[in-house]
Each structure stands twice: as C-alpha cells, then as structure tokens.
Design a protein around this motif. Sequence first.
Motif, mmCIF file in Angstrom:
data_model
loop_
_atom_site.group_PDB
_atom_site.id
_atom_site.type_symbol
_atom_site.label_atom_id
_atom_site.label_comp_id
_atom_site.label_asym_id
_atom_site.label_seq_id
_atom_site.Cartn_x
_atom_site.Cartn_y
_atom_site.Cartn_z
ATOM 1 N N PRO A 41 4.637 5.954 -2.392
ATOM 2 C CA PRO A 41 4.150 4.574 -2.281
ATOM 3 C C PRO A 41 2.858 4.490 -1.475
ATOM 4 O O PRO A 41 2.629 5.266 -0.542
ATOM 5 C CB PRO A 41 5.289 3.855 -1.563
ATOM 6 C CG PRO A 41 6.501 4.638 -1.937
ATOM 7 C CD PRO A 41 6.032 6.076 -1.988
ATOM 8 N N GLU A 75 5.097 -7.544 -7.667
ATOM 9 C CA GLU A 75 5.652 -6.267 -7.241
ATOM 10 C C GLU A 75 7.040 -6.107 -7.861
ATOM 11 O O GLU A 75 7.755 -7.083 -8.022
ATOM 12 C CB GLU A 75 5.720 -6.212 -5.718
ATOM 13 C CG GLU A 75 4.340 -6.262 -5.093
ATOM 14 C CD GLU A 75 4.383 -6.295 -3.583
ATOM 15 O OE1 GLU A 75 5.328 -5.746 -2.988
ATOM 16 O OE2 GLU A 75 3.465 -6.867 -2.997
ATOM 17 N N SER A 113 1.671 -3.620 -1.788
ATOM 18 C CA SER A 113 2.409 -2.370 -1.904
ATOM 19 C C SER A 113 2.451 -1.913 -3.357
ATOM 20 O O SER A 113 2.786 -2.693 -4.242
ATOM 21 C CB SER A 113 3.838 -2.556 -1.393
ATOM 22 O OG SER A 113 3.829 -2.878 -0.038
ATOM 23 N N THR A 115 4.504 0.690 -5.344
ATOM 24 C CA THR A 115 5.694 1.505 -5.112
ATOM 25 C C THR A 115 5.991 2.483 -6.235
ATOM 26 O O THR A 115 6.664 3.477 -6.021
ATOM 27 C CB THR A 115 6.916 0.606 -4.889
ATOM 28 O OG1 THR A 115 7.044 -0.257 -6.018
ATOM 29 C CG2 THR A 115 6.756 -0.226 -3.620
#
Length: 170
Positions: A41, A75, A113, A115
């Motif tokens: 990540p 996300e 983020s 991931t």
Amino acid sequence: MPTSPDTPALLTHHLATTPDPENPDRTRLTLTLTLPTDAAPVHCRKVTLRIPTGPQAHQLATHRDIQTFATHVPEPHPGLPGRSWSITCLPGGPGHTTFTCAPQGHGGSRFASFTDDTSIVTLAIGHLTPNAVRGTADIDITQETAHHPAGPYTPSTIHARVSTNPLDTT
C-alpha cells in the motif's frame, strides 16, 4: 526534501490529452494514478504537474484560460467514502504553469490511500486552448508518497510526453 533520480515512483501513471467533452475546441489533460500490481500500500499527499504553456509546438496550451477539476474513484473499503481532490493553478515562470493536486481530508487526514490495483485516482485539467502548431510537450509529474500514512513522504518526479494538439487529426 529534494527529488533524486534514486527515488523511485511508488505509483504508476497514465497521462493523455483529448478533446474536452465540455468544449470540443479545447483540450483536456488527464492523469490517472494507480498502484502497481502486487505492490505494498502507498499513501499520497500531493501530485504536482509542471506544464509548458505558450504558442510553441513544445508547449501544451497557448494561454492559461484553464478550468480544473478532479475526480477520485472511491477507495475499495466498504463504508469509506471516496476522497475528493483539489487542483490549484500556481503561476509558473515564463513558459510554464504548475498545478498542485491534493486530496481533501475527511477525519483530519490529508492523504489518499492506494491499497491494491483497484485504487485509482483520475485528475483532469480542462479548458486548455490547444496550440495551432502540432508537437509534443514534456510534462513533469511529481508525486509525494509514503508506505505509511504518517510518512515520511518522499517526492519522486516522472517525465511524460503528450501531444500538444489532440484536436488535429491530420
């Protein structure tokens, strides 16, 4: 922290110019950022694009009549909303314009983020007046990324080349 050639980019990118769907006489520059397959990540707090502007074949647009907007695919975590990004146009030196793209935090965080390879951010800069002269423009993309949300965030610069006049189909 200065960018070094030894600092690898943690996110992959795809950069393209297309006719702007809102105004077919204008150009849109689109940057898509993704996490490489099977990578750990990555968290990103800023992306900067340095775009050559002016009337020459190596410059992307003739002037700074630029509209910016950004989108972010949510996300891939249930219950977490997607994060919007702001794009700020900064005056550059003669012959270029700089855009700073940054995620707008929810819950106090100011990073996005990535991931897995389904984490995608698409940033678009629209309403560019294309050059009458056909050519290619070199664009610098600097991403500030880290493997941990608290950092340290390290800048890494990628150089990309795009068509300066995607409206010219000759």
